[in-house]
Design a protein around this motif. Structure first.
Motif, PDB file in Angstrom:
ATOM      1  N   PHE B  29      26.229  41.165  48.786  1.00  0.00           N
ATOM      2  CA  PHE B  29      24.856  41.047  48.293  1.00  0.00           C
ATOM      3  C   PHE B  29      24.493  42.258  47.436  1.00  0.00           C
ATOM      4  CE2 PHE B  29      20.874  42.911  50.197  1.00  0.00           C
ATOM      5  CZ  PHE B  29      19.997  42.442  49.244  1.00  0.00           C
ATOM      6  N   ILE B  30      24.806  43.437  47.962  1.00  0.00           N
ATOM      7  CA  ILE B  30      24.498  44.653  47.183  1.00  0.00           C
ATOM      8  C   ILE B  30      25.327  44.679  45.901  1.00  0.00           C
ATOM      9  CG2 ILE B  30      24.682  47.168  47.163  1.00  0.00           C
ATOM     10  CD1 ILE B  30      24.042  47.042  50.205  1.00  0.00           C
ATOM     11  N   GLY B  31      26.599  44.301  46.026  1.00  0.00           N
ATOM     12  CA  GLY B  31      27.466  44.290  44.850  1.00  0.00           C
ATOM     13  C   GLY B  31      26.961  43.337  43.783  1.00  0.00           C
ATOM     14  N   THR B  32      26.592  42.122  44.206  1.00  0.00           N
ATOM     15  CA  THR B  32      26.104  41.129  43.239  1.00  0.00           C
ATOM     16  C   THR B  32      24.820  41.613  42.587  1.00  0.00           C
ATOM     17  OG1 THR B  32      26.956  39.449  44.730  1.00  0.00           O
ATOM     18  CG2 THR B  32      25.534  38.691  42.949  1.00  0.00           C
ATOM     19  N   MET B  33      23.961  42.157  43.426  1.00  0.00           N
ATOM     20  CA  MET B  33      22.683  42.628  42.907  1.00  0.00           C
ATOM     21  C   MET B  33      22.920  43.732  41.882  1.00  0.00           C
ATOM     22  SD  MET B  33      19.400  43.514  45.147  1.00  0.00           S
ATOM     23  CE  MET B  33      18.123  44.524  44.425  1.00  0.00           C
ATOM     24  N   ALA B  34      23.808  44.642  42.209  1.00  0.00           N
ATOM     25  CA  ALA B  34      24.094  45.746  41.286  1.00  0.00           C
ATOM     26  C   ALA B  34      24.569  45.192  39.950  1.00  0.00           C
ATOM     27  CB  ALA B  34      25.134  46.667  41.886  1.00  0.00           C
ATOM     28  N   ILE B  35      25.512  44.270  40.020  1.00  0.00           N
ATOM     29  CA  ILE B  35      26.102  43.770  38.772  1.00  0.00           C
ATOM     30  C   ILE B  35      25.076  42.955  37.989  1.00  0.00           C
ATOM     31  CG2 ILE B  35      27.154  41.523  39.316  1.00  0.00           C
ATOM     32  CD1 ILE B  35      29.774  42.709  38.275  1.00  0.00           C
ATOM     33  N   VAL B  36      24.283  42.135  38.669  1.00  0.00           N
ATOM     34  CA  VAL B  36      23.314  41.289  37.953  1.00  0.00           C
ATOM     35  C   VAL B  36      22.208  42.144  37.334  1.00  0.00           C
ATOM     36  CG1 VAL B  36      21.563  39.502  38.229  1.00  0.00           C
ATOM     37  CG2 VAL B  36      23.788  39.215  39.282  1.00  0.00           C
ATOM     38  N   VAL B  37      21.676  43.081  38.119  1.00  0.00           N
ATOM     39  CA  VAL B  37      20.582  43.908  37.596  1.00  0.00           C
ATOM     40  C   VAL B  37      21.083  44.752  36.429  1.00  0.00           C
ATOM     41  CG1 VAL B  37      19.020  45.802  38.127  1.00  0.00           C
ATOM     42  CG2 VAL B  37      19.251  43.912  39.715  1.00  0.00           C
ATOM     43  N   MET B  38      22.272  45.326  36.597  1.00  0.00           N
ATOM     44  CA  MET B  38      22.818  46.165  35.527  1.00  0.00           C
ATOM     45  C   MET B  38      23.013  45.349  34.253  1.00  0.00           C
ATOM     46  SD  MET B  38      23.287  49.284  36.456  1.00  0.00           S
ATOM     47  CE  MET B  38      23.474  50.335  37.856  1.00  0.00           C
ATOM     48  N   MET B  39      23.602  44.158  34.433  1.00  0.00           N
ATOM     49  CA  MET B  39      23.844  43.336  33.241  1.00  0.00           C
ATOM     50  C   MET B  39      22.535  42.848  32.642  1.00  0.00           C
ATOM     51  SD  MET B  39      27.298  41.252  34.007  1.00  0.00           S
ATOM     52  CE  MET B  39      27.533  40.711  32.327  1.00  0.00           C
ATOM     53  N   SER B  40      21.549  42.592  33.489  1.00  0.00           N
ATOM     54  CA  SER B  40      20.258  42.125  32.970  1.00  0.00           C
ATOM     55  C   SER B  40      19.623  43.208  32.102  1.00  0.00           C
ATOM     56  CB  SER B  40      19.329  41.734  34.122  1.00  0.00           C
ATOM     57  OG  SER B  40      18.699  42.877  34.653  1.00  0.00           O
ATOM     58  N   LEU B  41      19.863  44.466  32.455  1.00  0.00           N
ATOM     59  CA  LEU B  41      19.326  45.560  31.637  1.00  0.00           C
ATOM     60  C   LEU B  41      19.996  45.563  30.266  1.00  0.00           C
ATOM     61  CD1 LEU B  41      19.121  48.479  34.228  1.00  0.00           C
ATOM     62  CD2 LEU B  41      17.269  47.102  33.304  1.00  0.00           C
ATOM     63  N   ASN B 317      27.062  45.902  18.957  1.00  0.00           N
ATOM     64  CA  ASN B 317      28.131  46.758  19.481  1.00  0.00           C
ATOM     65  C   ASN B 317      27.598  47.738  20.511  1.00  0.00           C
ATOM     66  OD1 ASN B 317      30.054  45.532  17.983  1.00  0.00           O
ATOM     67  ND2 ASN B 317      30.015  47.031  16.315  1.00  0.00           N
ATOM     68  N   GLN B 318      26.437  48.322  20.174  1.00  0.00           N
ATOM     69  CA  GLN B 318      25.854  49.274  21.119  1.00  0.00           C
ATOM     70  C   GLN B 318      25.497  48.582  22.420  1.00  0.00           C
ATOM     71  OE1 GLN B 318      22.559  51.201  19.265  1.00  0.00           O
ATOM     72  NE2 GLN B 318      23.885  52.597  18.117  1.00  0.00           N
ATOM     73  N   ALA B 319      24.878  47.413  22.290  1.00  0.00           N
ATOM     74  CA  ALA B 319      24.478  46.679  23.487  1.00  0.00           C
ATOM     75  C   ALA B 319      25.704  46.327  24.329  1.00  0.00           C
ATOM     76  CB  ALA B 319      23.724  45.414  23.105  1.00  0.00           C
ATOM     77  N   LEU B 320      26.799  46.011  23.627  1.00  0.00           N
ATOM     78  CA  LEU B 320      28.021  45.645  24.339  1.00  0.00           C
ATOM     79  C   LEU B 320      28.559  46.827  25.136  1.00  0.00           C
ATOM     80  CD1 LEU B 320      29.322  42.852  24.099  1.00  0.00           C
ATOM     81  CD2 LEU B 320      31.128  43.917  22.755  1.00  0.00           C
ATOM     82  N   ILE B 321      28.524  48.003  24.526  1.00  0.00           N
ATOM     83  CA  ILE B 321      28.999  49.201  25.217  1.00  0.00           C
ATOM     84  C   ILE B 321      28.135  49.482  26.436  1.00  0.00           C
ATOM     85  CG2 ILE B 321      29.220  51.705  25.026  1.00  0.00           C
ATOM     86  CD1 ILE B 321      29.946  51.176  22.029  1.00  0.00           C
ATOM     87  N   ILE B 322      26.806  49.395  26.213  1.00  0.00           N
ATOM     88  CA  ILE B 322      25.900  49.666  27.323  1.00  0.00           C
ATOM     89  C   ILE B 322      26.104  48.642  28.438  1.00  0.00           C
ATOM     90  CG2 ILE B 322      23.456  49.672  27.989  1.00  0.00           C
ATOM     91  CD1 ILE B 322      22.946  50.875  25.151  1.00  0.00           C
ATOM     92  N   GLN B 323      26.266  47.367  28.013  1.00  0.00           N
ATOM     93  CA  GLN B 323      26.513  46.319  29.017  1.00  0.00           C
ATOM     94  C   GLN B 323      27.784  46.569  29.794  1.00  0.00           C
ATOM     95  OE1 GLN B 323      26.417  42.110  28.180  1.00  0.00           O
ATOM     96  NE2 GLN B 323      24.674  42.419  26.871  1.00  0.00           N
ATOM     97  N   ALA B 324      28.816  47.011  29.068  1.00  0.00           N
ATOM     98  CA  ALA B 324      30.097  47.248  29.733  1.00  0.00           C
ATOM     99  C   ALA B 324      29.969  48.378  30.738  1.00  0.00           C
ATOM    100  CB  ALA B 324      31.164  47.569  28.697  1.00  0.00           C
ATOM    101  N   VAL B 325      29.270  49.445  30.333  1.00  0.00           N
ATOM    102  CA  VAL B 325      29.113  50.592  31.238  1.00  0.00           C
ATOM    103  C   VAL B 325      28.311  50.178  32.472  1.00  0.00           C
ATOM    104  CG1 VAL B 325      28.043  52.852  31.488  1.00  0.00           C
ATOM    105  CG2 VAL B 325      29.332  52.304  29.417  1.00  0.00           C
ATOM    106  N   LEU B 326      27.190  49.512  32.219  1.00  0.00           N
ATOM    107  CA  LEU B 326      26.342  49.102  33.343  1.00  0.00           C
ATOM    108  C   LEU B 326      27.064  48.096  34.225  1.00  0.00           C
ATOM    109  CD1 LEU B 326      22.867  48.748  31.577  1.00  0.00           C
ATOM    110  CD2 LEU B 326      23.707  50.613  32.980  1.00  0.00           C
ATOM    111  N   GLY B 327      27.695  47.122  33.565  1.00  0.00           N
ATOM    112  CA  GLY B 327      28.448  46.099  34.313  1.00  0.00           C
ATOM    113  C   GLY B 327      29.566  46.740  35.129  1.00  0.00           C
ATOM    114  N   GLY B 328      30.181  47.761  34.547  1.00  0.00           N
ATOM    115  CA  GLY B 328      31.267  48.463  35.243  1.00  0.00           C
ATOM    116  C   GLY B 328      30.780  49.106  36.528  1.00  0.00           C
ATOM    117  N   ILE B 329      29.585  49.718  36.434  1.00  0.00           N
ATOM    118  CA  ILE B 329      29.018  50.346  37.631  1.00  0.00           C
ATOM    119  C   ILE B 329      28.786  49.281  38.695  1.00  0.00           C
ATOM    120  CG2 ILE B 329      27.012  51.578  38.545  1.00  0.00           C
ATOM    121  CD1 ILE B 329      26.756  52.859  35.715  1.00  0.00           C
TER     122      ILE B 329
END
Lengths: 269, 460
Positions: B29-41, B317-329
């Motif tokens: 649950f925490i993992g999913t939430m982290a990934i969804v919230v991060m990607m939503s940002l 491109n910038q959004a993709l990098i940010i998404q990748a970083v956030l998604g990675g976390i």
């Protein structure tokens, strides 16, 4: 008529540590369809191992088991599952019911693995349980039942798929004498009624009264076979006796001492 | 064993150790939430930037101007100098992905509207083609073929006019949202604007032309907000007057001739453009992607053009990098959760070794056992995923609410969200959580399926 089960030169060896133990030693035997065969012997004589081999739960080191002419020790594990599901059933000393399931669910399990829909298999399980006197325990879980009741559930589970052969490993070993009699009555009457072949392992000579054949086992070998239907006795004389181990080095004795502690815990390799 | 039974068994087994199952689910649950919230940002960032850019100009539009294209890195010209004539229009039309091409000529002139004086950037367009460009009309109507001396004005055109008698004396300045002195061009509707055009060669020669405002264009911040559009037939006449050399004085003519002589002596050629050419050509493409391709092709040929789509690439491109970083976390969190699932399943298999053996003795195949355990692991994943998704939706709302004051709207008042959870992210997160469960459960389940039935009895 060809025998239902034919066993030829069956041998099973275990390696425990550095020692090789021969649990079943060159046993040949045939069992006719519809027979009730008892395997009698003291604990450690290899009778349980023998039963597992015959039931196809374990693979022999040497020798073959033919069931209806089919060599079961050479077929694939996947086909074995089908064989176990459709052809045979097993009753354990410790009942081995699934603790989270109710009596009905436990009994209907073999049918579930066979892909039967729930309402159909539950109906069959209910009928069978009612027949063996557990009509009031249908929805109980194993922990809510006595040992005798649990073993009855386990018998129902064994019979639900109409097996040709039923293997029972000390089915009354955990029960008191009164319950033992009840269980044996149910088991034997059911088996006779349906013409199921029963192979039962026990160390209790009293339980062999109803058996057609009693096979006496000792040290992994058959000593004698008594056919109680016509009171014939077939004796087996084993000439060569395994030579006692030669004088052992202190080192070997030490290794064995270490291994002894692991024997009970580790089981077969 | 049919799949309904697999599910039933797995579900029954899942909560045998309630606390352990719940804790494992909490991990997912925490993992999913982290990934969804991060990607939503990340998605929110991209969407809000895109929206902001769209308010500057349509992303699928290319504006080709007079001049040459050059490489911003080397500063060198690209391609050859190109004329903006009907050949160019035909070339643009032949590009894949181009919907319509609108050539225009430009005439600028001083204008008078009521008491106010100002400046008008006038573009002459074919009404029919203009209407293909799908400009939105805020008020009034669009241009018609039969129109003469009619004009469509952009939203901000009014702000280029000022009243010279106004005590403030100054020109109205456009100020951003919340600015005080802002008006829009709707007040000009059905009014007449007088445009004064002067001859290029003799400024003394001028004409005053009336134009009736028939409509106001939508788009407060788009690049056409300060432009006005009139039928090209009208403006061509005006341009002919503006470029008429016959108004030159004798003195000017002599000076011109001298310049040309001097240039010839220096070996330079004058790059005077053909006065009959267009001043600007607008290209509308199917979408941003096509616009980018067309823009790059035309730039290489040598056209001087501009498109918002150029900036989109950087933003993406910038959004993709940010998404990748956030998604990675978020991914790391989910990875840890998946280790939790694997651990739980291995424990479950140890506990149920005998049960597995019994099932096999009864007739379960290895595949049956494997399916049951995989399903159990998958259920842990799905339960955690569903919980995580629900909480993510809440968290996303909360983030948007809290950040609303700083990040709330675009310049023209569109709602912007810092966190956006599109439907595909919801579906993706659930499938992902289930797959994480399956993958984490694969090794334990395989182990269970390989257990020998004999172990059941041995384990006694």
């Amino acid at each position: 008529m060809a025998p239902l089960i034919e066993i030829k030169g069956l041998t099973k060896k275990y390696r425990i540590g550095r020692e090789v133990i021969t649990a079943v030693n060159d046993v040949s035997l045939s069992i006719e369809a519809g027979e009730f065969v008892c395997i009698l012997g003291p604990s450690g004589c290899g009778k349980t191992t023998f039963l597992h081999l015959v039931a196809g739960l374990d693979r022999p080191t040497k020798g073959d088991i033919f069931v209806k002419g089919l060599c079961i020790n050479k077929i694939k594990e996947k086909d074995m599952a089908l064989f176990r599901r459709r052809f045979m059933a097993f009753i354990f000393q410790a009942y081995n019911l699934v603790p989270t399931l109710t009596a009905i669910e436990n009994v209907s399990m073999p049918l579930m693995f066979d892909g039967m829909v729930k309402f159909k298999r539950d109906k069959m399980a209910k009928e069978l349980l009612t027949q063996i006197g557990l009509g009031k325990r249908l929805r109980n879980k194993p922990s809510e039942m006595s040992g005798g009741q649990q073993q009855r559930v386990s018998i129902a589970r064994a019979l639900i798929n109409n097996p040709k052969v039923l293997y029972a490993d000390e089915p009354t070993g955990n029960l008191d004498s009164k319950t033992t009699k009840e269980i044996m009555d149910i088991l034997v009457s059911r088996v006779r009624q349906k013409g199921v072949t029963l192979v039962m392992v026990t160390h209790n000579k009293e339980l062999t009264e109803d058996a057609d054949k009693v096979i006496y086992m000792l040290d992994g070998r058959i000593q004698k076979i008594v056919d109680q239907r016509n009171n014939t006795v077939q004796e087996f004389i084993h000439e060569e006796v395994e030579a006692p181990p030669a004088a052992e080095s202190p080192e070997k004795i030490a290794v064995e001492a270490i291994n002894e502690g692991r024997i009970a815990a580790e089981g077969a390799v | 064993m049919n799949n309904v039974d697999v599910l039933r068994m797995a579900y029954g087994n899942l909560f045998r150790r309630k606390m352990r199952a719940i804790l494992t689910i909490v991990g997912v649950f925490i993992g999913t939430m982290a990934i969804v919230v991060m990607m939503s940002l990340g998605i929110g960032l991209k969407e809000s930037t895109t929206k902001q850019m769209e308010s500057w100009g349509d992303l699928n539009m290319i504006t080709v101007n007079q001049g040459r294209s050059w490489d911003p890195e080397t500063g060198e010209y690209k391609g050859d100098e190109q004329r903006l004539n009907d050949d160019a229009v035909a070339l643009f039309k032949s590009q894949p992905g181009v919907i319509s091409v609108m050539p225009s000529i430009q005439v600028n002139g001083q204008a008078k509207y009521g008491k106010k004086e100002g400046w008008l950037n006038l573009y002459g367009v074919e009404p029919e083609i203009f209407n293909q460009m799908t400009y939105e009309i805020a008020e009034g109507r669009t241009l018609r073929d039969t129109d003469v001396n009619s004009v469509l004005v952009g939203w901000q055109v009014i702000n280029q006019f000022w009243d010279p008698e106004d005590t403030g004396g100054g020109r109205r300045m456009m100020i951003g949202p919340g600015g005080t002195e802002q008006s829009n061009s709707t007040e000009m509707l059905n009014q007449v604007v007088y445009v004064t055009i002067n001859n290029n060669y003799n400024y003394e020669m001028s004409k005053k032309q009336p134009l009736t405002v028939v409509g106001v264009l939508e788009g407060e911040f788009k690049d056409h907000a300060y432009s006005a559009y009139a039928p090209i037939s009208t403006l061509k006449k005006w341009r002919d007057f503006v470029n008429d050399k016959s108004y030159m004085t004798e003195e000017q003519r002599q000076q011109q001739e001298q310049w040309e002589r001097e240039m010839k002596e220096r070996g330079e050629t004058s790059m005077t453009r053909d006065p009959k050419d267009y001043d600007q050509i607008l290209i509308r493409c199917k979408d941003v992607k096509e616009a980018r391709v067309v823009a790059s092709t035309l730039r290489d040929i040598g056209y001087n053009l501009w498109t918002v789509a150029d900036y989109m690439e950087n933003v993406e491109n910038q959004a993709l990098i940010i998404q990748a970083v956030l998604g990675g976390i978020g991914g790391i969190t989910l990875l840890v959760a998946s280790i939790g699932i694997a651990n739980t399943m291995i424990m479950a298999i140890y506990e149920r070794t005998r049960e597995i053996g019994v099932m096999k003795v009864i007739g379960a195949t290895g595949a049956d056992v494997m399916k049951m355990f995989l399903m159990e692991a998958g259920l842990i994943g799905v339960c955690g995923g569903v919980l995580g998704l629900i909480c993510s939706l809440g968290a996303s709302k909360l983030i948007n609410y809290l950040s609303g004051d700083y990040f709330g709207t675009t310049m023209d008042g569109m709602q912007l969200n810092i966190s956006v959870i599109p439907p595909y992210l919801m579906i993706f997160s659930l499938i992902f959580a289930f797959c994480i469960g399956i993958i984490a459960g694969f090794y334990p389940a395989r182990r269970a399926s390989k257990l020998s039935p004999i172990l059941a009895i041995r384990n006694e």
